[in-house]
Write an enzyme that holds these catalytic residues in place. Structure first.
Site, PDB file in Angstrom:
ATOM      1  N   HIS A  33       0.839  -1.206   0.000  1.00 53.03           N
ATOM      2  CA  HIS A  33       0.000   0.000   0.000  1.00 53.03           C
ATOM      3  C   HIS A  33       0.870   1.251   0.000  1.00 53.03           C
ATOM      4  O   HIS A  33       0.606   2.214  -0.738  1.00 53.03           O
ATOM      5  CB  HIS A  33      -0.906   0.045   1.235  1.00 53.03           C
ATOM      6  N   LYS A  57     -17.439  -7.506   6.301  1.00 57.15           N
ATOM      7  CA  LYS A  57     -16.147  -7.990   6.784  1.00 57.15           C
ATOM      8  C   LYS A  57     -15.998  -7.662   8.269  1.00 57.15           C
ATOM      9  O   LYS A  57     -16.513  -6.640   8.733  1.00 57.15           O
ATOM     10  CB  LYS A  57     -14.991  -7.326   6.030  1.00 57.15           C
ATOM     11  N   ARG A 106      -2.351  -6.299  -8.366  1.00 55.66           N
ATOM     12  CA  ARG A 106      -1.253  -7.230  -8.120  1.00 55.66           C
ATOM     13  C   ARG A 106      -1.123  -8.258  -9.226  1.00 55.66           C
ATOM     14  O   ARG A 106      -0.039  -8.682  -9.560  1.00 55.66           O
ATOM     15  CB  ARG A 106      -1.465  -7.961  -6.790  1.00 55.66           C
ATOM     16  N   SER A 144      -3.011  -7.914   2.815  1.00 56.25           N
ATOM     17  CA  SER A 144      -3.295  -7.772   4.246  1.00 56.25           C
ATOM     18  C   SER A 144      -3.718  -9.110   4.841  1.00 56.25           C
ATOM     19  O   SER A 144      -3.297  -9.476   5.937  1.00 56.25           O
ATOM     20  CB  SER A 144      -4.392  -6.729   4.474  1.00 56.25           C
TER      21      SER A 144
END
Length: 174
Positions: A33, A57, A106, A144
């Site tokens: 990040h 979440k 990514r 993460s």
């Protein structure tokens, strides 16, 4: 004969600062990040790191903890601010006068999701563009979630997150 306008009396408007939003859950913020944010600062005057609250979440860190961890990363920069929203990112971007949403990619697997999200955001608010940054090669494998799992199992996460985040993760899993 045509008069030539006197351009010396035209007042120039100062350029508007280019503001971008970088949304995510940042649970926790990683060096990947940070790489995206630092590269974004080369294109934008100010970046608002925005914690997107997802009620589906259950984050490891509270909203306050995540805000504090991000602020600690940028305590010496006046070009980074931290915010959060429970609503639509494009609405928050418009409220903050941000013209751009930054997203990191990514892998190809990220692209499908991010592409659909960018198109939906464009449909919802045409004045806000989405800009994609390829994740730096050295961070391409981290997330993460992966870091939290490694920390939970007492794995070595040094160098994947800032030191204060590493300490916070260790404190969670003692």
């Amino acid at each position: 004969m045509h008069d030539i306008p006197d351009t010396s009396i035209i007042e120039r408007q100062p350029p508007q600062p280019r503001v971008a939003l970088y949304p995510g859950t940042f649970d926790p913020i990683t060096n990947g990040h940070l790489d995206i944010i630092e590269r974004g600062l080369q294109l934008f005057d100010r970046i608002i790191v925005t914690i997107a609250i997802n009620i589906q979440k259950t984050p490891l860190f509270s909203l306050e903890e995540r805000c504090a961890m991000i602020q600690e990363c940028f305590k010496h920069s006046d070009r980074i601010t931290v915010g959060y929203t429970e609503g639509l990112i494009v609405d928050y971007a418009r409220q903050q006068n941000a013209e751009v949403i930054i997203r990191g990619l990514r892998a190809v697997s990220d692209f499908d999701y991010e592409f659909q999200l960018a198109l939906m955001n464009r449909r919802l608010e045409r004045s806000v563009e989405t800009v994609f940054f390829m994740t730096g090669f050295r961070w391409i494998y981290i997330s993460s979630s992966g870091i939290k799992n490694a920390a939970r199992c007492q794995g070595k996460i040094t160098g994947l997150v800032p030191k204060h985040v590493e300490q916070a993760l260790q404190n969670k899993f003692i």
